[in-house]
Design a protein around this motif. Sequence first.
Motif, PDB file in Angstrom:
ATOM      1  N   ASN A 171      -1.913   1.783  -4.907  1.00 16.63           N
ATOM      2  CA  ASN A 171      -1.340   3.106  -4.817  1.00 16.63           C
ATOM      3  C   ASN A 171      -2.515   4.057  -4.677  1.00 16.63           C
ATOM      4  O   ASN A 171      -3.236   4.303  -5.637  1.00 16.63           O
ATOM      5  CB  ASN A 171      -0.561   3.329  -6.120  1.00 16.63           C
ATOM      6  N   ALA A 172      -2.752   4.534  -3.461  1.00 14.85           N
ATOM      7  CA  ALA A 172      -4.008   5.246  -3.175  1.00 14.85           C
ATOM      8  C   ALA A 172      -3.911   6.734  -3.510  1.00 14.85           C
ATOM      9  O   ALA A 172      -3.291   7.121  -4.478  1.00 14.85           O
ATOM     10  CB  ALA A 172      -4.396   5.027  -1.719  1.00 14.85           C
ATOM     11  N   VAL A 173      -4.508   7.581  -2.667  1.00  9.53           N
ATOM     12  CA  VAL A 173      -4.398   9.016  -2.882  1.00  9.53           C
ATOM     13  C   VAL A 173      -3.508   9.601  -1.782  1.00  9.53           C
ATOM     14  O   VAL A 173      -3.230   8.960  -0.782  1.00  9.53           O
ATOM     15  CB  VAL A 173      -5.781   9.714  -2.907  1.00  9.53           C
ATOM     16  N   HIS A 174      -3.042  10.800  -1.991  1.00  9.20           N
ATOM     17  CA  HIS A 174      -2.050  11.429  -1.146  1.00  9.20           C
ATOM     18  C   HIS A 174      -2.507  11.508   0.304  1.00  9.20           C
ATOM     19  O   HIS A 174      -3.519  12.134   0.610  1.00  9.20           O
ATOM     20  CB  HIS A 174      -1.782  12.839  -1.700  1.00  9.20           C
ATOM     21  N   ARG A 229      -3.692   9.279   2.343  1.00  6.19           N
ATOM     22  CA  ARG A 229      -4.864   8.517   2.813  1.00  6.19           C
ATOM     23  C   ARG A 229      -4.681   7.016   2.707  1.00  6.19           C
ATOM     24  O   ARG A 229      -5.654   6.272   2.695  1.00  6.19           O
ATOM     25  CB  ARG A 229      -6.120   8.940   2.043  1.00  6.19           C
ATOM     26  N   GLY A 284      -3.466  13.314   9.808  1.00  6.10           N
ATOM     27  CA  GLY A 284      -4.694  12.887  10.481  1.00  6.10           C
ATOM     28  C   GLY A 284      -4.872  11.380  10.448  1.00  6.10           C
ATOM     29  O   GLY A 284      -5.119  10.728  11.464  1.00  6.10           O
ATOM     30  N   GLN A 285      -4.737  10.821   9.238  1.00  2.00           N
ATOM     31  CA  GLN A 285      -4.924   9.372   9.125  1.00  2.00           C
ATOM     32  C   GLN A 285      -3.803   8.619   9.838  1.00  2.00           C
ATOM     33  O   GLN A 285      -4.021   7.533  10.391  1.00  2.00           O
ATOM     34  CB  GLN A 285      -5.015   8.944   7.649  1.00  2.00           C
ATOM     35  N   SER A 320      -6.303   4.558   5.580  1.00  3.40           N
ATOM     36  CA  SER A 320      -7.710   4.141   5.542  1.00  3.40           C
ATOM     37  C   SER A 320      -7.898   2.991   4.554  1.00  3.40           C
ATOM     38  O   SER A 320      -8.625   2.032   4.835  1.00  3.40           O
ATOM     39  CB  SER A 320      -8.623   5.305   5.182  1.00  3.40           C
ATOM     40  N   VAL A 321      -7.229   3.077   3.419  1.00  5.72           N
ATOM     41  CA  VAL A 321      -7.339   1.996   2.426  1.00  5.72           C
ATOM     42  C   VAL A 321      -6.791   0.698   3.003  1.00  5.72           C
ATOM     43  O   VAL A 321      -7.392  -0.371   2.872  1.00  5.72           O
ATOM     44  CB  VAL A 321      -6.598   2.371   1.128  1.00  5.72           C
ATOM     45  N   LEU A 361       0.838  -1.184   0.000  1.00  5.77           N
ATOM     46  CA  LEU A 361       0.000   0.000   0.000  1.00  5.77           C
ATOM     47  C   LEU A 361       0.874   1.236   0.000  1.00  5.77           C
ATOM     48  O   LEU A 361       1.939   1.257   0.621  1.00  5.77           O
ATOM     49  CB  LEU A 361      -0.882   0.002   1.250  1.00  5.77           C
ATOM     50  N   SER A 362       0.420   2.245  -0.690  1.00  8.53           N
ATOM     51  CA  SER A 362       1.172   3.492  -0.660  1.00  8.53           C
ATOM     52  C   SER A 362       0.262   4.662  -0.951  1.00  8.53           C
ATOM     53  O   SER A 362      -0.878   4.492  -1.381  1.00  8.53           O
ATOM     54  CB  SER A 362       2.324   3.452  -1.667  1.00  8.53           C
TER      55      SER A 362
END
Lengths: 348, 632
Positions: A81-84, A86, A118-119, A89-90, A60-61
């Motif tokens: 590869n998620a969003v900046h 976050r 925050g995350q 949470s993924v 995950l990244s």
Amino acid sequence: MASVTSPSRGKKVNRIGLEAPQYRGTKTTLCAGCGHNAISERIINACFDMGIDPALVVKLSGIGCSSKSPAYFLGSAHGFNAVHGRMPSVGTGALLANRKLIAIGVSGDGDTGAIGIGQFVHLMRRNLPIIYIIEDNGCYGLTKGQFSPTADLGSKLKTGVVNDLPPIDMCALAVELGASFVARSFSGDKKQLTAVLKAALSHRGTAMLDVLSPCVTFNDHEGSTKSYAYAKSHDDPLEELSFVPYFDDITVDHEPGTTQEVVLHDGSTLYLKKLDDDYNPLDKNQAVKVLSDTRARGEFATGLIYVEPKKPDFLEVLNMVDEPLATLSQERVRPPKQVLEEIMDGLR
Amino acid sequence: MVPSEVAVQEVSTGQPAERVVNDFSIQVATVNGSGSQTANLVLLRSIFQMGVPVSGKNLFPSNIAGLPTWYTIRVNKDGYIARKKEIDFLVAMNPETAREDVLSLGPGAAVVYDEPLKLDVLRDDLFFYPVPFDKLVAGVCTDAKLRRLVRNMIYDGVLSNLMQVDLSQMEKALSRQLGRKPKAVTLNKGALEVGFEFAETHLEKRDPFCIKPMDATKGLILIEGNAAAAVGALMAGVTVVAWYPITPSSSLCETLIDYLRKYRIDEKTEKATFAVVQAEDEIAAIGMTIGAGWAGARSMTSTSGPGVSLMGEFAGLAYYAEVPAVIFDIQRVGPSTGLPTRTAQGDVLTTAFLSHGDTRHLMVFPSTVEECYEMAIEAFDLAERFQAPVFVMSDLDLGMNTWMSKPFNYPTKPLDRGKVLDEETLERIGKFGRYRDVDGDGVAYRSVPGDKMPAYFCRGSGHNEWAQYSERPDDYQRNIDRLARKFETARNWMPAPEVEIDRKASIGVIAYGTTHWAVVESRDQLKAEADVGTSYYRVCAYPFRTAMASFIERHDRVYVIEQNRDAQMLSLMKLDLAPELASRLRSVLHYTGNPIDARTITDSILLQEGYRVEKTGAATSIVPRNAGVGGE
């Protein structure tokens, strides 16, 4: 489990019958000399040595140079590869869906320290079983070299711009938030980083690794406190680490009183040979203090900073069935007709 | 009441009114946090138990306690349960708003009020019933703290007597409402009796409004839309729920949590076949939902407008990387914080395009609580079939108010997990490419972590068919065109519209969501009052069916009725319609935060059709535009 094929003649296989090249990914597109590439290599080594099954790994990244690196290791594993900022949470969602997955999360100091703060906070609180690596270079490489929140006060960009905000010590923050495994290392320290990665793989809970990873293009100059030169000369290791996995019958010789043993969740043992100070990574207060003291001296503590091997992890707390939720059959997730009738009766 | 006062009033309002049976609205004006909700629900349920169609709408402030709240119950023998503008029977319990409440009534309405407020001096054309609540409650309840709550039950007793609702029905409803607290039941029962007795001995019924038993609610249930959606999610086999509290969505997940804890604990192991996480914010909630969907679980979140705004970036990721997710949007008034406790249909446009770049989302629009249930189940199937987010567009009126409904049906279709790669498929297609359109429908096969099938890298950046990072123009275009093709394929899978054609009608009406109820009533009004017939097309999903264009084609003018300022649904429709058809569309818009009512629709359509609406006293006459010219 990956199928076990007879090894090519002379090739070394690990305990699940895989060869080292099977842990590689695609060719890196990062700059030559980038610290992240070294970290990827260590991840490959650690996973091979520990006999991790790539079929169970999820990489995950977020977004950034470091977040590109999961493509360069464990090519046969799933990745997201998620969003900046976050990715936590993924990763949380993925592990809720399938608790058997081995999650390796790679992030950067901007992805985690700025937009992702925050995350990050809530991930540390929950103690989700994930290895969370911050590849820390004090700058935003992919967008051409702005300061990140871990850049030290007074450090300079190549252009001469000076950082006038104090840095966030991600390790101190993690300890404060209740993270169950906090370590710091350096992309150039092969022995220490490998030991810490293996320990992380053996830990059950969030293993937060802050890995100094110099950016050769934007932050490796004089005036940077995250350059190779600075890292090497201001590294303050807390202990000398060696790691023995649970499946090895090795005993480590040491003088009594000099080495602390920490047994991890899967039975592996981390040996911490004390250096100068008598550092105990099981003591949270000591962790906070040593981080503060080293920071004050302009140095950074490395090694295992804090560990709580038996802290319940987030998935345990949810009391889910053992089988991954994603694999449950219709019979187990769609209640029978009587249930609907019961609910309807209650509403008449 | 002094007899002479009574005589004066009778003269002012004309003849003692003929009875108005089962066709009026009751409004209870109280203070929130005072236990009025229990009393209101008992009243609602009593009428429902008597077989009379009824609806309850709560107008509550964005506050915990102490501010005005109004609960409106509409009793209607014909089954019209949309909001009615006029209030026929007011229960004035809030000193702060009592004056305005009374002054806003139409002539001939009735008012039960707290005696010390002396409201009867305000008007001489209403029926006033003063009740000394404080004195009465002191006799029933010795605990001063509980008095405040029990006080409200007294007006139920009074109304029971005045409206001829059987007290036993009230008591039965009370037991249903407070069943698990026998002491509370006893206490409240006492309050009911005291109220009834007082009305019996002190109040002479002079208003016309009464309730007579009917047989229109047999076998029906009473449920809130959010609870219905929760039942749907339960029956859909949801396994991962990530949410963040927000009015008016919270009760959906909270009800679902209760159901999951009750019905989804594995008997043998006593462990849960679900995971619920209250995330730190809506971005984390949608992130978890997407992570879980990617890893093969049926996952969902629920929110309202502000949450949807936050979810924008992730929604685009789920669209582009093709990950299933179900998102409930219980719409409230925006923009921004807006009116958190008021209803609207204002998220249609944002949600259709949620995110930057060329993004388009699947949406379903429930109009009834039954559809909240059924469309919830369908949403999970659609999300996995099309590997995309599906937005269930409910609203506050549907989600948080109590509605009658037929009991829900057990789903007959098995769970549709969509195109998940297995060994057989892999052999058939040869090589796995996560974004390879092997069937021509735009939908590729996906593998899932841990399933032993070939893996892939899921990413929001440009990719080719093999899920490899690509910046090539041809890869990009081919992929995004395929997404458009996929959206096109979804068109005929989405819930079909409900269409009613009046062959003689030259105008049509299009609506969606809770507007439906006011439309049903308005169509009858138009026919009865002005002999204007209409056809009706109720939109149930986006993308729209081709039937929509056909519908518009057979009518000269089509009125799109919705609860937002910017005619969002009409605007969305225009994108899909040929210019000539688009030019036939007109708007009827209502956006005050109250649920839309039939009269607003009727008046607007008549006006736009060229009729004049003339009101003389209590009578209304409708005059077509051409009337009186050239001797009509």
